[in-house]
Design an enzyme around this catalytic site. Structure first.
Site: not given
Length: 294
Positions: A110, A112, A270, A285
């Site tokens: 995917h 983000d 990723h 994150r």
């Protein structure tokens, strides 16, 4: 044989390419210093555009420095489902253990938050606590994935647009009313199937696990009979999504405590490998607000 360690011209940052396509590891760099130094940050930004994802180890910086570094790229964004650190808005905590909600899986390729009208420009991710073995993350160069498509496929997808949905991903396991409320807050976004990177000019294949369907496929040029559209459009979309699984476009990173990955969300996907149960994996994150794909 591993690639040689190189030195950047501007600041002397040492780095090593990890694959022929994507990824570089940086050495002897303190990201706390980068957050405070304009010249160091400019060089880091340049290396990011070239290698698409940068890796560093032994980065024992504070959460404030983490936020400050990410804010060098732009404003930070929160996440409507994952939790954030209460003292540092925009620093999303991705803590995985046996009590983690099953719908919060990450083991799909995917990009983000493409369900946003303006998906993130990129992210700075730090490992706070990780398993002794397992829990790697894979990144994919989606510009290389596009470049390697057969010409007849490139012709076929030129101008196509697709929908991306938080309702069909994070919302799928929610009760009906809650799922509809989530979609009302974040209506499905429409993006080009091939986007142009705003800084490098590269063409990027821009479909992933959040993509549900094409919105402008059903035209006389593409559809003679119903079977050309269904399942024809779905088969083409699945073919495009599967390009992320090709190893030649990938780099795989083994995490350790205080290791960091910085990636360009506009040109990569990723996949967080979830093979480490019952160990714990805790990541933090900072996602950076991006522009609207074109």
């Amino acid at each position: 044989m591993s690639s040689a360690v190189q030195t950047s011209r501007a600041t002397g940052i040492k780095y090593q390419k990890l694959t022929c396509t994507i990824g570089a590891e940086l050495f002897d760099v303190d990201l706390g210093d980068v957050a405070r130094d304009e010249e160091l940050f400019a060089e880091l930004h340049s290396l990011l555009l070239e290698h698409k994802v940068l890796f560093l180890r032994d980065q024992d910086f504070s959460r404030a420095d983490h936020v400050a570094l990410a804010q060098r790229f732009g404003a930070l964004e929160d996440h409507p489902v994952a939790g954030s650190d209460p003292d540092h808005p925009g620093l999303v905590r991705i803590y995985k253990d046996l009590d983690s909600p099953a719908e919060h899986y990450e083991n799909a390729f995917h990009c983000d938050a493409t369900w946003r009208q303006n998906p993130p420009m990129g992210c700075v991710l730090r490992c706070v606590e990780g398993p002794e073995v397992g829990g790697d993350t894979i990144w994919v160069d989606m510009a290389a994935a596009y470049a390697q498509l057969p010409d007849h496929v490139k012709d076929r997808i030129e101008g196509l647009r697709a929908r991306h949905s938080i309702e069909a991903s994070f919302g799928a396991a929610m009760p009906l009313e809650e799922r509809h409320q989530l979609k009302a807050r974040f209506p499905d976004a429409e993006h080009p199937v091939v986007r142009t990177h705003p800084e490098t000019g590269e063409k990027v294949l821009f479909v992933n696990a959040f993509t549900t369907h094409f919105v402008n496929y059903h035209t006389p040029e593409n559809v003679r009979f119903g079977s050309d559209y269904a399942p024809g459009a779905g088969e083409l979309l699945n073919y495009l999504i599967r390009q992320a699984a090709i190893p030649e476009f990938q780099v795989r990173w083994r995490w350790s405590e205080n290791s960091v990955a910085i990636w360009d969300n506009r040109s990569t996907q990723h996949y967080a490998v979830q093979d480490y149960w019952p160990a714990v994996r805790k990541m933090e994150r900072a996602g950076i607000v991006g522009d609207r794909p074109f």
